[in-house]
Design an enzyme around this catalytic site. Structure first.
Site, PDB file in Angstrom:
ATOM      1  N   ASP A 152       0.881  -1.242   0.066  1.00 39.58           N
ATOM      2  CA  ASP A 152       0.115   0.011   0.158  1.00 39.58           C
ATOM      3  C   ASP A 152       0.856   1.359   0.103  1.00 39.58           C
ATOM      4  OD1 ASP A 152      -1.749  -2.052   0.349  1.00 39.58           O
ATOM      5  OD2 ASP A 152      -2.886  -1.143   1.822  1.00 39.58           O
ATOM      6  N   HIS A 205       3.913   4.170   9.414  1.00 38.82           N
ATOM      7  CA  HIS A 205       4.018   2.621   8.837  1.00 38.82           C
ATOM      8  C   HIS A 205       5.419   2.248   8.264  1.00 38.82           C
ATOM      9  CE1 HIS A 205      -0.496   2.690   9.224  1.00 38.82           C
ATOM     10  NE2 HIS A 205      -0.383   3.744   8.514  1.00 38.82           N
ATOM     11  N   ASP A 248      -3.697   8.880  14.862  1.00 38.78           N
ATOM     12  CA  ASP A 248      -4.059   8.295  13.241  1.00 38.78           C
ATOM     13  C   ASP A 248      -4.952   7.091  13.743  1.00 38.78           C
ATOM     14  OD1 ASP A 248      -3.005   8.580  10.384  1.00 38.78           O
ATOM     15  OD2 ASP A 248      -3.684   6.549  10.761  1.00 38.78           O
ATOM     16  N   HIS A 270      -5.088   4.605  11.555  1.00 39.35           N
ATOM     17  CA  HIS A 270      -4.290   3.348  11.535  1.00 39.35           C
ATOM     18  C   HIS A 270      -3.072   2.956  12.571  1.00 39.35           C
ATOM     19  CE1 HIS A 270      -5.568   4.772   7.753  1.00 39.35           C
ATOM     20  NE2 HIS A 270      -5.857   3.613   7.385  1.00 39.35           N
ATOM     21  N   TYR A 319      -7.829  11.958   5.172  1.00 32.26           N
ATOM     22  CA  TYR A 319      -8.115  11.898   3.505  1.00 32.26           C
ATOM     23  C   TYR A 319      -9.605  12.700   3.094  1.00 32.26           C
ATOM     24  CZ  TYR A 319      -4.496   8.974   4.759  1.00 32.26           C
ATOM     25  OH  TYR A 319      -3.303   8.314   4.866  1.00 32.26           O
TER      26      TYR A 319
HETATM   27  C1  X5A Z   1      -0.619   7.580   6.957  1.00 35.20           C
HETATM   28  C2  X5A Z   1      -1.821   6.672   6.752  1.00 35.20           C
HETATM   29  C3  X5A Z   1      -2.844   4.587   5.537  1.00 35.20           C
HETATM   30  C4  X5A Z   1      -2.285   3.378   4.771  1.00 35.20           C
HETATM   31  C5  X5A Z   1      -3.764   2.586   4.311  1.00 35.20           C
HETATM   32  C6  X5A Z   1      -3.734   1.559   3.450  1.00 35.20           C
HETATM   33  N1  X5A Z   1      -1.623   5.582   5.844  1.00 35.20           N
HETATM   34  N2  X5A Z   1      -4.555   0.737   2.963  1.00 35.20           N
HETATM   35  O1  X5A Z   1      -2.966   7.245   7.077  1.00 35.20           O
HETATM   36 ZN    ZN Z   2      -3.876   6.583   8.782  1.00 36.56          ZN
END
Ligand code: X5A
Ligand code: ZN
Length: 659
Positions: free
Chosen positions: A94, A137, A174, A176, A307
């Site tokens: 990703d 990540h 965040d 994630h 986003y």
């Molecule tokens: C920084 C961040 C998200 C990646 C999602 C991939 N990354 N499916 O929000």
């Molecule tokens: Zn994220």
């Protein structure tokens, strides 16, 4: 005194984008930065911040976290065509590449390190870096999830190395899991890593078992990795705040960081297509504010995800405004966290209780499983995004009104001195209260208080302080003033530090919430609106007061949502100054900062400290004392008594009987 908020941004970081069809990466667009920066301009926030230039990170800095081979591989992307970029990306998960992404990744990291430098060298108090690509990540030898270099992890390593820091807190809000950051610090007790993330029992990306609450760190780092999994979507402000009150803040205050880094992703906010959560942008002002009393205010936010352009840009503005010390907005509808959130809170607390005294509640709760799994979350995503008015309204030039009784202290510039002679007579309210009326002292007191409150309610100042000859009379006068003269004030929170059994008469109609901290057991009726907290004075009980603040006072106060907060304390009570500064700071998250401090018989140094906190200056951490079992039990008892009425006090899914 350190002041100022850094804003670090460079348009260059908008100059890379996805060049092929790759749906999982299509949301990571340059407009994330440009739209956010425009919103900051529209709201007049850019000019209120200190602009710090970006720079490219050096290879040495990149190598603090990443392997030489990885760095060399990333470098080669500068000269690739689209087909080659696509092929190169396919070895990672990703993430996409572009000829200019290596340059931007160096700028993103450089911007982050510039921010750490500015804060650590006290050129600014705090700040935010708006960067792309994000970082959390990214791993030792792998790009992942839109991230190339791990900006925040490297910032922590850099701060340890350059400034010899021993304790750094990373708050990753965040949506994630920053698994990359987790891997870097798993066995490192000098970095406390906290992350909440959409998890859905491992069904959400990156689908890792190690993202669950049971991963607490290893070796010496055991207890310094905190994962809060969200197993449902639609989490709201109450759920986020609950985790702060019942998990993060107690740990953070016990940890006592020298620097706070925020992995500030706003995909955890409402309308985000990835997160699908419901926290409003205003919530992020509170999350920020609640962290600003740590580490003497040294706090750096670094952009990660986010986003939905509208939600993202408003969240960023709220974060910046909180950094600048603007009043934090009212949060409506704070209620109990949902069952799924409660279950996670309970599990996280259970696995971390052995590491953190501040999480202990007796008896130790058992791990909770599978409660209400099929119960649907009700009515979420129903809150409007809070849109701030485009023309920003400047803060009052004076922030704090101060009325003294003749104490000789020099007031800082941003104080408005209340001089009795200058109070016009028509500003002096009259109310009929036989016990207060008539006496000379009382009249003096009324005039002082009246004047300070007028300044607050007319928004000439944000908060105020009054030295008073008698606390109880002062509280009475304030309440009376509010009922007689301030119709818009319908809920008042009084935090009284003192040992009097019935400090004020309570109607239990919800207009007044009285929280009382005392060093003796109080007699008297307890109700939803009267919360006595007995804190034994044995030894040094500052930690007990802190603990009570997070686990009881702040949650109830947020749920009550007062229009005015009044603290009343006597200096003779021997309360610790540092803890009062914390109290004064944190309570400014309520009532849009409308806080009135009543102080009986103050020493000069004490007044000076309180004024600093009211002005929003950085405050010192509380370091001394230990959290005593008795203090925990007293607070626990109240929490048990009150959690049906004040649902945000809950830390467990079902009620347990306590002996
Ligand atoms: C920084 C961040 C998200 C990646 C999602 C991939 N990354 N499916 O929000
Ligand atoms: Zn994220």
């Amino acid at each position: 005194m350190v002041s100022g908020t850094a804003l670090i941004y460079d348009e260059e970081m908008t100059r890379y984008r996805l060049l092929w069809d790759y749906p999982v990466c299509s949301i990571e667009v340059p407009e994330r930065l440009s739209v956010s920066y425009s919103e900051l301009q529209i709201q007049g926030l850019v000019e209120r911040c200190i602009s710090v230039p970006v720079r490219e990170a050096t290879e040495e800095e990149i190598l603090l976290a990443h392997s030489q081979d990885f760095l060399e591989a990333i470098k080669t992307t500068q000269n690739m065509d689209v087909e080659q970029l696509k092929a190169f990306a396919s070895q990672f998960q990703d993430v996409y590449f572009h000829q200019n992404i290596y340059h931007c990744a160096k700028l993103a990291l450089g911007a982050t390190l510039q921010l750490v430098d500015a804060v650590m060298t006290k050129k600014v108090r705090n700040g935010i870096a708006l960067v792309r690509p994000p970082g959390h990540h990214s791993q030792h030898s792998a790009a992942n999830g839109f991230c190339i270099f791990n900006n925040v992890a490297i910032a922590a390593l850099y701060a340890k190395k350059m400034f010899d820091l021993k304790r750094i807190l990373i708050v990753d809000w965040d949506i994630h899991h920053g698994q990359g950051t987790q891997y870097f610090f798993e066995d490192d007790p000098s970095v406390l890593y906290f992350s909440w993330h959409r998890y859905e029992n491992q069904e959400f990306w990156p689908n890792l078992p190690e993202s669950d609450y049971s991963t607490v760190g290893k070796g010496k780092g055991a207890g310094f990795n905190v994962n809060v999994p969200w197993n449902k979507i639609g989490m709201q402000n109450s759920d986020y705040l609950s985790v702060f009150f019942h998990i993060l803040l107690p740990m953070a205050y016990e940890f006592n960081p020298e620097l706070v880094l925020i992995s500030a992703g706003f995909d955890s906010a409402i309308n985000d297509p990835e997160g699908k959560m419901c926290a409003t942008p205003a919530c992020f002002a509170h999350l920020t504010h609640l962290l600003m009393s740590l580490a003497e205010g040294k706090i750096c936010a670094v952009l990660e995800g986010g986003y939905d352009l509208h939600s993202l840009s408003h969240c960023i503005c709220h974060t910046v405004k909180a950094f600048l010390g603007d009043p934090v907005p009212h949060l409506l509808n704070i209620s109990s966290p949902c069952d799924s959130a409660l279950e996670s809170i309970q599990n996280v607390r259970a696995v971390h209780q052995q590491h953190w005294a501040f999480l202990r509640s007796l008896p130790i709760s058992m791990k909770h499983q599978n409660v209400n799994d099929d119960k649907k979350l009700e009515q979420f995503c129903n809150e409007e995004i809070h849109t701030s008015s485009p023309n920003y309204c400047p803060l009052p030039p004076k922030r704090t009104a101060v009325a003294l009784l003749g104490e000789k202290i020099e007031l800082p510039d941003r104080c408005l001195k209340i001089n009795l002679d200058s109070v016009p007579s028509d500003e002096i309210w009259s109310f009929k209260d036989s016990t207060v009326e008539g006496q000379k002292d009382s009249l003096h007191l009324q005039k002082n208080l009246c004047s300070v409150m007028m300044k607050i309610f007319q928004k000439e100042v944000q908060n105020g302080l009054a030295a008073v000859p008698c606390l109880l009379e002062a509280i009475k006068a304030v309440l009376s003033f509010c009922t007689t003269c301030a119709n818009s004030v319908s809920r008042i929170l009084v935090l009284y530090l003192g040992d009097k059994d019935y400090p004020v008469s309570l109607e239990d109609d919800g207009n007044l919430l009285l929280i009382q901290m005392s060093t003796k057991k109080l007699k008297g009726r307890e109700s939803k609106y009267h919360i006595p907290i007995f804190l034994p004075k044995e030894g040094n009980n500052v930690k007990g007061v802190l603990h009570a603040l997070f686990s009881l006072i702040l949650p109830v106060a947020y749920m009550y949502n007062p229009d005015l907060v009044v603290t009343a304390l006597s200096c003779q009570s021997g309360v610790d100054k540092k803890i009062l500064n914390q109290l004064t700071s944190l309570l400014q998250g309520l009532a849009e900062g409308q806080l009135l401090c009543l102080i009986h018989d103050p020493e000069v140094s004490f007044l000076e400290d309180t004024i600093c906190s009211l002005l929003g200056d950085p405050i010192l951490p509380v370091t001394d004392g230990v959290l005593q079992g008795e203090a925990i039990q007293e607070v626990e008892q109240q929490r048990q008594r009150l959690q049906e009425q004040w649902g945000i006090l809950k830390t467990q899914v079902t009620r347990t009987e306590y002996s």
